[in-house]
Design a protein around this motif. Structure first.
Motif, PDB file in Angstrom:
ATOM      1  N   MET A 201       0.840  -1.206   0.000  1.00  0.00           N
ATOM      2  CA  MET A 201       0.000   0.000   0.000  1.00  0.00           C
ATOM      3  C   MET A 201       0.872   1.252   0.000  1.00  0.00           C
ATOM      4  O   MET A 201       1.998   1.246   0.476  1.00  0.00           O
ATOM      5  N   ILE A 202       0.335   2.330  -0.522  1.00  0.00           N
ATOM      6  CA  ILE A 202       1.040   3.595  -0.559  1.00  0.00           C
ATOM      7  C   ILE A 202       1.051   4.217   0.834  1.00  0.00           C
ATOM      8  O   ILE A 202       0.082   4.125   1.590  1.00  0.00           O
ATOM      9  N   GLY A 203       2.159   4.867   1.185  1.00  0.00           N
ATOM     10  CA  GLY A 203       2.258   5.523   2.472  1.00  0.00           C
ATOM     11  C   GLY A 203       1.576   6.876   2.461  1.00  0.00           C
ATOM     12  O   GLY A 203       0.991   7.289   1.468  1.00  0.00           O
TER      13      GLY A 203
ATOM     14  N   GLU B   7      -8.497  -3.762  -3.388  1.00  0.00           N
ATOM     15  CA  GLU B   7      -7.412  -4.604  -3.901  1.00  0.00           C
ATOM     16  C   GLU B   7      -7.623  -4.889  -5.380  1.00  0.00           C
ATOM     17  O   GLU B   7      -6.670  -4.991  -6.148  1.00  0.00           O
ATOM     18  N   ALA B   8      -8.881  -5.032  -5.770  1.00  0.00           N
ATOM     19  CA  ALA B   8      -9.211  -5.343  -7.162  1.00  0.00           C
ATOM     20  C   ALA B   8     -10.576  -4.760  -7.485  1.00  0.00           C
ATOM     21  O   ALA B   8     -11.431  -4.596  -6.608  1.00  0.00           O
ATOM     22  N   LEU B   9     -10.784  -4.430  -8.761  1.00  0.00           N
ATOM     23  CA  LEU B   9     -12.059  -3.933  -9.259  1.00  0.00           C
ATOM     24  C   LEU B   9     -12.446  -4.725 -10.496  1.00  0.00           C
ATOM     25  O   LEU B   9     -11.598  -4.997 -11.354  1.00  0.00           O
ATOM     26  N   THR B  10     -13.702  -5.081 -10.580  1.00  0.00           N
ATOM     27  CA  THR B  10     -14.250  -5.679 -11.788  1.00  0.00           C
ATOM     28  C   THR B  10     -15.310  -4.727 -12.338  1.00  0.00           C
ATOM     29  O   THR B  10     -16.253  -4.364 -11.627  1.00  0.00           O
TER      30      THR B  10
ATOM     31  N   ARG C  67     -12.149  -5.820  -1.379  1.00  0.00           N
ATOM     32  CA  ARG C  67     -11.547  -4.985  -0.340  1.00  0.00           C
ATOM     33  C   ARG C  67     -11.001  -5.865   0.784  1.00  0.00           C
ATOM     34  O   ARG C  67     -11.608  -6.866   1.153  1.00  0.00           O
ATOM     35  N   LYS C  68      -9.844  -5.492   1.301  1.00  0.00           N
ATOM     36  CA  LYS C  68      -9.296  -6.150   2.489  1.00  0.00           C
ATOM     37  C   LYS C  68      -9.131  -5.090   3.566  1.00  0.00           C
ATOM     38  O   LYS C  68      -8.348  -4.158   3.429  1.00  0.00           O
ATOM     39  N   GLU C  69      -9.876  -5.240   4.654  1.00  0.00           N
ATOM     40  CA  GLU C  69      -9.810  -4.270   5.732  1.00  0.00           C
ATOM     41  C   GLU C  69      -8.539  -4.475   6.551  1.00  0.00           C
ATOM     42  O   GLU C  69      -7.996  -5.575   6.636  1.00  0.00           O
ATOM     43  N   ALA C  70      -8.072  -3.396   7.169  1.00  0.00           N
ATOM     44  CA  ALA C  70      -6.841  -3.468   7.949  1.00  0.00           C
ATOM     45  C   ALA C  70      -6.971  -4.403   9.145  1.00  0.00           C
ATOM     46  O   ALA C  70      -5.984  -4.980   9.610  1.00  0.00           O
TER      47      ALA C  70
ATOM     48  N   ILE D 147      -9.011 -11.280   5.729  1.00  0.00           N
ATOM     49  CA  ILE D 147      -9.980 -11.862   4.797  1.00  0.00           C
ATOM     50  C   ILE D 147     -10.477 -10.782   3.841  1.00  0.00           C
ATOM     51  O   ILE D 147     -10.972  -9.734   4.265  1.00  0.00           O
ATOM     52  N   ALA D 148     -10.338 -11.022   2.537  1.00  0.00           N
ATOM     53  CA  ALA D 148     -10.835 -10.084   1.532  1.00  0.00           C
ATOM     54  C   ALA D 148     -12.312 -10.359   1.254  1.00  0.00           C
ATOM     55  O   ALA D 148     -12.774 -11.494   1.360  1.00  0.00           O
ATOM     56  N   HIS D 149     -13.058  -9.332   0.911  1.00  0.00           N
ATOM     57  CA  HIS D 149     -14.471  -9.516   0.585  1.00  0.00           C
ATOM     58  C   HIS D 149     -14.859  -8.559  -0.531  1.00  0.00           C
ATOM     59  O   HIS D 149     -14.207  -7.547  -0.779  1.00  0.00           O
ATOM     60  N   TRP D 150     -15.946  -8.912  -1.234  1.00  0.00           N
ATOM     61  CA  TRP D 150     -16.464  -8.088  -2.319  1.00  0.00           C
ATOM     62  C   TRP D 150     -17.614  -7.248  -1.787  1.00  0.00           C
ATOM     63  O   TRP D 150     -18.498  -7.754  -1.098  1.00  0.00           O
ATOM     64  N   THR D 151     -17.606  -5.956  -2.111  1.00  0.00           N
ATOM     65  CA  THR D 151     -18.641  -5.049  -1.637  1.00  0.00           C
ATOM     66  C   THR D 151     -19.827  -5.061  -2.595  1.00  0.00           C
ATOM     67  O   THR D 151     -19.790  -5.667  -3.663  1.00  0.00           O
ATOM     68  N   GLN D 152     -20.868  -4.351  -2.196  1.00  0.00           N
ATOM     69  CA  GLN D 152     -22.008  -4.155  -3.090  1.00  0.00           C
ATOM     70  C   GLN D 152     -21.558  -3.330  -4.296  1.00  0.00           C
ATOM     71  O   GLN D 152     -20.619  -2.539  -4.206  1.00  0.00           O
TER      72      GLN D 152
END
Length: 504
Positions: free
Chosen positions: A1-3, A163-166, A186-189, A193-198
Motif C-alpha cells: 500500500m502507498i504511504g 485490492e481489485a475492481l471488476t 476490499r481487504k480491511e486493515a 480476509i478479503a471480501h467483495w462489496t455491493q
C-alpha cells in the motif's frame, strides 16, 4: 500500500536550509528537481505538494516542470507557484498554464504565492491530503474497451481501500461519458480476509462534463426521493478527465431490458408519477413559454439542422422521400404555442433508468437541460418523447443485427406514428401485436405525453424532434442506421402534417 503524503517535490532554485528544516520538523521531506523518469506513480502518490520556484535567478527547473502538470494534477497533489508579484503571475499563467489548457480554472488547481515566509508557510503544512493512487487490479468484463492510463489512475484513487475492481460497462446513451457497474474487492486493515462489496456506479468522462453532472445531481436531488436517484460517494478530479462514484441499484435491470421482457409498464408509470413527479411539477408552477419547440431544442443544444449527419439524409430512402431537413426545421420554427417549461433530464433512455420491482431509479443526470431563469427552461414534453423514441428505436440486448431489421418492426410501429394516433390515448385495437411489449408501454408513455402537453400538437412535435436528435449521432450498425432513417421519415411526415393543418 502507498504511504502517507509526506513529500514536497520542488522544482527550480532550491529552498533555503531554514525552510527545509521547518518542513522536516513537520514530517515533510523535500525532493529537489526530480527528472521525468523519477516522477512515478509511487512518488507522486506520497507527494503532498509540488512547488515551482520562480523566485531565484535561474528558474529553468521550474519552467521545465509545467509539462508534468497533467500527471501531477491526476494524482491530486497541491501545486504552489513561487513568483514575486502579480505581473509575474500573469505572465506565467499566459506563457505556461494557458498553453496547456486555456479553458481550465487554474485558480482551483494551483496557487501563486510570493515567498514561503509568514502565513504562506501554512500552504506547506495545512493542506488536507486527498486520496492517492495505489496499485489496483482492474478487470474489464464482456470485452469492454479498456481505460486509458490516466483514467485507470483516477479510478484507483476513487477506491482507496480496493485490492481489485471488476468493471461491467453500461451503455452510455448520448451523454458521452462512460458508465460502469463496479465490484470492489476490499481487504480491511483489521482482518486478513478479503471480501467483495455491493456494486457501485462509476462514471468516467471529461472534467467539465462530470462537474456539470454533479451540479445537476445537487440541483435536482431535493426533488427526487433518496432511494430513486444517484447519490454521490466520491469525486476525483484529474487534468482532462474526472471520475465519480455513486451508489448503484443492486438487483435491478435496465428499463430497456424490463420493457422488452414485458415487465416495464408499472416502472414507466412510476418514473413520472413518483421518481420525477416533484421535479416535473415545477413546470406547472412557472409561466409558460411561447418559444417554438425547434428554437428551444436549438438553444438547449438538443438538435439543430446542422447536426443531422449526411449518412441519414443522403441514403436512398431519404432522397426518394425528398427529405429537406433545413426546410423541415423552418416549418418547425413556424409552429408556436404556449407550453410548460422547467429543468428536464435531457437524455432519458432505456439504460439510464434502472428497474427494481415497480420502482424506476435514475442513474444518470449528465445531460440535464434548462434552468429556472426566465427564458432558460426546457419543454416538459421533451423528456417523455426522448424516452419513447429511445425505447422504440433502440436494439434490445437479445436482438441481433439480423433480427433488428426493418420490415417487421416498421410494420409494427406504423400505426403508433400516424399523425392522428399520436395525439390520443392508444387503444388495444389500434395495433394488435402477438405478444409484443410495445402497445402496453406506449399506452403508459403517451398518457403522460398527452397530460403534459399544452397544445394538441405539442407531444407529436416533441417526438419529431426526438427522432431528428437520433440522427445527429453515428449509427452503431446498418440496422441501427435503418431505424434512424425511418425515424427521420416519420419526423418529416409529422411536421409536414401539423404545419399544413395549422396553416390552413
Amino acid at each position: 500500500m502507498i504511504g502517507p503524503r509526506t513529500t514536497v517535490v520542488w522544482f527550480g532554485a532550491p529552498p533555503l536550509p531554514g525552510l527545509v528544516s521547518r518542513l522536516d520538523m513537520r514530517g515533510l521531506a523535500v525532493r529537489l528537481n526530480p527528472v521525468a523518469s523519477d516522477l512515478t506513480d509511487w512518488l507522486l502518490s506520497t507527494t503532498r505538494l509540488v512547488v515551482m520556484n520562480h523566485g531565484g535567478d535561474d528558474d529553468t527547473g521550474a519552467v521545465d516542470a509545467y509539462r508534468h502538470l497533467p500527471h501531477v494534477i491526476n494524482h491530486g497533489a497541491r501545486i504552489l507557484v513561487l513568483a514575486p508579484d502579480r505581473p509575474a503571475w500573469s505572465a506565467l499563467r499566459a506563457a505556461h498554464l494557458d498553453a496547456l489548457d486555456p479553458s481550465l480554472d487554474w485558480d482551483q488547481l494551483l496557487k501563486f504565492i510570493p515567498d514561503c515566509s509568514g502565513v504562506n508557510f501554512d500552504e506547506f503544512v495545512t493542506i488536507a491530503p486527498v486520496a492517492s493512487w495505489h496499485a489496483v487490479s482492474i478487470e474489464m468484463r464482456e470485452d469492454a474497451e479498456g481505460l486509458s492510463q490516466s483514467e485507470r489512475l483516477l479510478v484507483s484513487r476513487a477506491f482507496p481501500k480496493a485490492e481489485a475492481l471488476t468493471l461491467w460497462e453500461i451503455p452510455k446513451g448520448f451523454s458521452g461519458s462512460r458508465v460502469f457497474m463496479a465490484y470492489e474487492k476490499r481487504k480491511e486493515a483489521s482482518t486478513s480476509i478479503a471480501h467483495w462489496t455491493q456494486p457501485r456506479l462509476i462514471k468516467v468522462g471529461a472534467r467539465a462534463a462530470i462537474a456539470q453532472e454533479i451540479l445537476a445531481m445537487q440541483a435536482v436531488s431535493p426533488f427526487i426521493p433518496f432511494d430513486l436517484r444517484p447519490n454521490l460517494d466520491t469525486h476525483v478530479v484529474g487534468f482532462s478527465h474526472s471520475v465519480f462514484v455513486a451508489d448503484f441499484v443492486d438487483g435491478s435491470e435496465s428499463m430497456l431490458d424490463a420493457v422488452h421482457a414485458g415487465r416495464g409498464e408499472a416502472a414507466l408509470s412510476n418514473l413520472f408519477n413518483r421518481t420525477m413527479n416533484r421535479w416535473r411539477e415545477r413546470g406547472w408552477q412557472r409561466a409558460t413559454s411561447s418559444e417554438s419547440l425547434a428554437d428551444a431544442a436549438e438553444r438547449l443544444r438538443i438538435v439543430d439542422p446542422s447536426l443531422i449527419r449526411p449518412a441519414y439524409t443522403q441514403c436512398d430512402q431519404a432522397e426518394q422521400a425528398g427529405i429537406d431537413v433545413s426546410g423541415l426545421w423552418i416549418k418547425l420554427r413556424d409552429i408556436r404555442f404556449p407550453h410548460r417549461v422547467a429543468t428536464i433530464h435531457g437524455d432519458l433512455h432505456g439504460d439510464n433508468v434502472r428497474v427494481r420491482g415497480d420502482d424506476a431509479i435514475l442513474i444518470d443526470l449528465g445531460s440535464v437541460k434548462g434552468d429556472d431563469r426566465d427564458g432558460g427552461g426546457a419543454p416538459l414534453s421533451f423528456d417523455i418523447a426522448m424516452l419513447e423514441v429511445a425505447l422504440v428505436f433502440t436494439r434490445a440486448r437479445h436482438e441481433t443485427d439480423r433480427s433488428f431489421g426493418q420490415a417487421a418492426w416498421a410494420k409494427e410501429i406504423e400505426p403508433y406514428y400516424r399523425s392522428e394516433a399520436i395525439g390520443k390515448a392508444l387503444e388495444a385495437t389500434d395495433a394488435p401485436h402477438n405478444g409484443g411489449w410495445m402497445l402496453g408501454c406506449l399506452q403508459r408513455i403517451r398518457a403522460f405525453g398527452i397530460y403534459e402537453q399544452s397544445d394538441g400538437d405539442e407531444y407529436a412535435l416533441a417526438l419529431a424532434i426526438a427522432m431528428l436528435r437520433m440522427c445527429k449521432f453515428e449509427p452503431q450498425s446498418e440496422a441501427d442506421k435503418g431505424r434512424r432513417v425511418r425515424g427521420l421519415l416519420i419526423a418529416s411526415r409529422i411536421v409536414e402534417d401539423i404545419h399544413r393543418g395549422r396553416m390552413t
